[in-house]
Scaffold this motif. Structure first.
Motif, short mmCIF file in Angstrom:
data_model
loop_
_atom_site.label_atom_id
_atom_site.label_comp_id
_atom_site.label_asym_id
_atom_site.label_seq_id
_atom_site.Cartn_x
_atom_site.Cartn_y
_atom_site.Cartn_z
N PRO A 110 0.81 -1.23 0.00
CA PRO A 110 0.00 0.00 0.00
C PRO A 110 0.84 1.28 0.00
CG PRO A 110 -0.89 -1.58 1.57
CD PRO A 110 0.40 -2.18 1.06
N ALA A 111 2.05 1.24 0.57
CA ALA A 111 2.90 2.44 0.57
C ALA A 111 3.36 2.76 -0.86
CB ALA A 111 4.11 2.22 1.48
N VAL A 112 3.62 1.70 -1.65
CA VAL A 112 4.01 1.91 -3.06
C VAL A 112 2.81 2.47 -3.84
CG1 VAL A 112 4.68 0.73 -5.20
CG2 VAL A 112 5.80 0.14 -3.03
N VAL A 113 1.64 1.92 -3.57
CA VAL A 113 0.43 2.41 -4.25
C VAL A 113 0.24 3.90 -3.94
CG1 VAL A 113 -2.09 2.20 -4.45
CG2 VAL A 113 -0.68 0.13 -4.21
N ALA A 114 0.40 4.27 -2.68
CA ALA A 114 0.21 5.67 -2.28
C ALA A 114 1.23 6.58 -2.98
CB ALA A 114 0.33 5.80 -0.76
N GLU A 115 2.46 6.12 -3.07
CA GLU A 115 3.51 6.91 -3.73
C GLU A 115 3.21 7.09 -5.23
OE1 GLU A 115 5.86 8.71 -2.79
OE2 GLU A 115 7.07 8.92 -4.61
N VAL A 116 2.77 6.00 -5.87
CA VAL A 116 2.46 6.08 -7.31
C VAL A 116 1.19 6.92 -7.53
CG1 VAL A 116 1.82 4.70 -9.34
CG2 VAL A 116 3.69 3.95 -7.86
N GLU A 117 0.24 6.85 -6.60
CA GLU A 117 -0.94 7.73 -6.70
C GLU A 117 -0.51 9.20 -6.69
OE1 GLU A 117 -4.64 5.21 -4.74
OE2 GLU A 117 -3.77 6.85 -3.61
N ARG A 118 0.39 9.52 -5.79
CA ARG A 118 0.84 10.92 -5.68
C ARG A 118 1.57 11.35 -6.96
NH1 ARG A 118 5.09 13.61 -4.93
NH2 ARG A 118 6.46 11.82 -4.56
N GLU A 119 2.52 10.51 -7.41
CA GLU A 119 3.32 10.88 -8.59
C GLU A 119 2.47 11.01 -9.86
OE1 GLU A 119 7.66 9.73 -9.29
OE2 GLU A 119 6.74 7.91 -8.48
N THR A 120 1.60 10.01 -10.09
CA THR A 120 0.82 10.02 -11.33
C THR A 120 -0.22 11.15 -11.32
OG1 THR A 120 -0.64 8.32 -10.39
CG2 THR A 120 1.06 7.56 -11.93
N SER A 121 -0.84 11.40 -10.16
CA SER A 121 -1.88 12.43 -10.17
C SER A 121 -1.28 13.83 -10.31
CB SER A 121 -2.79 12.32 -8.93
OG SER A 121 -2.02 12.40 -7.76
N GLU A 122 -0.11 14.06 -9.69
CA GLU A 122 0.56 15.36 -9.88
C GLU A 122 0.95 15.56 -11.34
OE1 GLU A 122 3.89 15.60 -7.21
OE2 GLU A 122 2.60 15.88 -5.45
N LEU A 123 1.47 14.50 -11.96
CA LEU A 123 1.91 14.62 -13.35
C LEU A 123 0.70 14.81 -14.27
CD1 LEU A 123 3.96 14.57 -15.61
CD2 LEU A 123 4.05 12.06 -15.44
N LEU A 124 -0.35 14.02 -14.06
CA LEU A 124 -1.54 14.16 -14.91
C LEU A 124 -2.13 15.56 -14.78
CD1 LEU A 124 -3.75 13.23 -16.81
CD2 LEU A 124 -4.87 12.10 -14.87
N SER A 125 -2.20 16.06 -13.55
CA SER A 125 -2.75 17.39 -13.32
C SER A 125 -1.96 18.44 -14.11
CB SER A 125 -2.71 17.71 -11.82
OG SER A 125 -3.10 19.04 -11.61
N ALA A 126 -0.63 18.33 -14.08
CA ALA A 126 0.22 19.29 -14.81
C ALA A 126 0.00 19.16 -16.32
CB ALA A 126 1.69 19.04 -14.47
N LEU A 127 -0.17 17.94 -16.80
CA LEU A 127 -0.36 17.73 -18.25
C LEU A 127 -1.71 18.29 -18.72
CD1 LEU A 127 1.01 14.07 -18.52
CD2 LEU A 127 2.00 16.09 -19.63
N ILE A 128 -2.74 18.13 -17.89
CA ILE A 128 -4.06 18.65 -18.27
C ILE A 128 -4.00 20.18 -18.39
CG2 ILE A 128 -6.42 19.01 -17.40
CD1 ILE A 128 -6.28 16.10 -16.30
N GLN A 129 -3.16 20.80 -17.54
CA GLN A 129 -3.07 22.28 -17.56
C GLN A 129 -2.38 22.81 -18.83
OE1 GLN A 129 -1.83 23.92 -13.64
NE2 GLN A 129 -2.41 21.90 -12.86
N ILE A 130 -1.74 21.93 -19.58
CA ILE A 130 -1.19 22.34 -20.89
C ILE A 130 -2.27 22.02 -21.92
CG2 ILE A 130 0.69 22.05 -22.53
CD1 ILE A 130 2.33 20.76 -20.21
#
Ligand SMILES: [Zn+2]
Length: 455
Positions: A9-29
């Motif tokens: 679950p700690a890996v899942v939480a880390e990947v949730e954070r990384e992917t959602s931050e990156l996706l959010s930045a990509l949507i803003q472009i």
């Protein structure tokens, strides 16, 4: 929220954070296509990887429609895998949305915005998977390629098609995983994931119906192009097109239609048409998924007359018709069926193709890639079953299969929590969003399939 079997679950939480931050930045472009202007995403991803010590290449024409490609080469013999997704999105009409469509807002467990499921989610998920594989020493064998490409939604002049034609050195691999499949349906206690091993082609056409000019206050006994067009529409939609029942629909029917008698009738070309109507009454989502895989259909969409006034008979009516062909079929068959449908119809018509005809194609199934997908899926979603199918729309996988006959390209980006019925209505629609848990699952899944295949 569901756990992911076999993943800390700690890996899942880390990947949730990384992917959602990156996706959010990509949507803003904002890469609404047209005009796309995707080079900004290519440059963003180049910097994102560079910050992790990984260096890729920006490639493509024109300069503002570029893609980004990065390779992790193990230096050891083995297969090669491309993780592919496109950078552009369809336009969004902001007033219709609950949130600004290019905000990339993270709220209520979702990342919101245009591209959240089509398909900046995969640009982000594949990037995090690639970076995690690199951080853990890279693939054990072969080569992993990451690409985000321009111009998928409209035109397909640049992007993946350009790379396939001009830069096989960068992009040609044994296997491709792309957008499209990976949704799951729950029916009769089963959880069935759709893998798309092929897709339909397009043979859209326009029928030009010719007529006689004249004053509309005087009835035209014959030769009214509008009346001719009406007869043509009626003949096209009531024409019984040949049914094709092949591998693109077999497993869907087998795994998802729970009534045995109906299942049998859906398999028999003599009874399948009536059986589809019955299926539509019982389960319209499933019928909508299966029916387009039974051949092509004529869908009239635009009518245009050259009359300049209500009181003038037109000399020309143009009727545009959408038509999609199964893999292995061609436009000659479409032409033959149009002629058969319109045989004896009182109308003077000609046919012209609208835009390029693109034939559908498919990759062999099963294969080492489907075996790796099946194994990874079973490890993390033990009750999951996989069904082979074809996409009824177009994806960039088509260019790879057409240009590189040995490349096996599948569309597969699995969700964990939300079903096909929940996710697919969000494509090209308002309030597009993806669950953060599903986004992370897509990334962890890509990482593990790549490691499995490149071992
Ligand atoms: Zn897409």
């Amino acid at each position: 929220m569901e756990d992911i079997a076999g993943i800390d679950p700690a890996v899942v939480a880390e990947v949730e954070r990384e992917t959602s931050e990156l996706l959010s930045a990509l949507i803003q472009i904002d890469t609404s296509n047209p005009p796309g202007d995707e080079t900004r995403v290519a440059e963003f991803m180049q910097s994102w990887f560079a910050a992790r010590g990984l260096h890729g290449e920006i490639a493509g024409e024109p300069a503002d429609r570029a893609s980004f490609v990065l390779t992790l080469d193990s230096g050891k013999p083995g297969p090669s895998l491309l993780l592919l997704a496109h950078e552009d999105v369809v336009p969004a009409n902001a007033p219709d949305w609950q949130v600004p469509p290019f905000s990339g807002l993270i709220r209520d467990g979702y990342v919101w915005g245009r591209g959240a499921v089509d398909i900046k989610n995969l640009v982000a998920a594949h990037a995090v998977a690639t970076a995690r594989i690199a951080a853990s020493g890279g693939p054990a064998a072969g080569r992993l390629v990451y690409a985000c490409t321009a111009d998928e939604e409209e035109g397909s002049i640049g992007g993946a098609r350009w790379l396939v034609e001009h830069r096989p050195d960068l992009i040609r691999t044994d296997y491709v995983i792309n957008e499209g499949g990976g949704h799951f349906l729950e029916r009769g206690g089963r959880r069935v994931y759709i893998l798309e091993s092929g897709e339909k082609g397009t043979a859209q056409f326009r029928l030009i119906i010719k007529g006689e000019a004249g004053h509309a206050s005087v009835p035209l006994r014959s030769g009214n192009a509008v009346v001719g067009a009406a007869r043509v529409v009626d003949a096209l939609i009531s024409h019984e097109l040949p049914l094709v029942i092949d591998g693109s629909s077999e497993e869907l029917v087998q795994l998802l239609v729970d009534a045995p008698a109906l299942r049998e009738r859906l398999r028999d070309p003599k009874t399948a048409r009536a059986a589809l109507h019955e299926l539509a009454r019982r389960d319209v989502q499933l019928a909508d998924m299966i029916e387009p895989l039974y051949g092509f259909a004529f869908s009239p969409t635009i009518v245009h007359s050259n009359s300049v006034a209500v009181n003038v008979y037109p000399t020309r009516v143009e009727l545009s018709v959408d038509c999609r062909m199964l893999a292995g079929h061609d436009e000659q068959e479409v032409l033959t069926e149009v002629r058969t449908a319109l045989d004896g119809v009182e109308a003077d018509w000609d046919l012209e193709w609208v835009g390029p005809v693109v034939r559908g194609n498919s990759s062999p199934y099963p294969s080492p890639l489907s075996a790796a997908i099946q194994k990874t899926l079973t490890e993390h979603v033990p009750e999951a079953e996989l069904a082979n199918s074809h996409s009824v729309g177009f994806t960039d996988s088509n260019w790879f299969r057409a240009a590189y006959p040995d490349t096996i390209a599948y569309n597969f980006a699995p969700h964990l929590v939300e079903t096909y019925d929940e996710v697919t209505p969000r494509y090209h629609n308002v309030d597009e969003r993806i669950l953060v848990r599903d986004l992370a699952f897509q990334s962890l899944f890509a990482e593990r399939v790549a490691l499995e295949l490149l071992s």
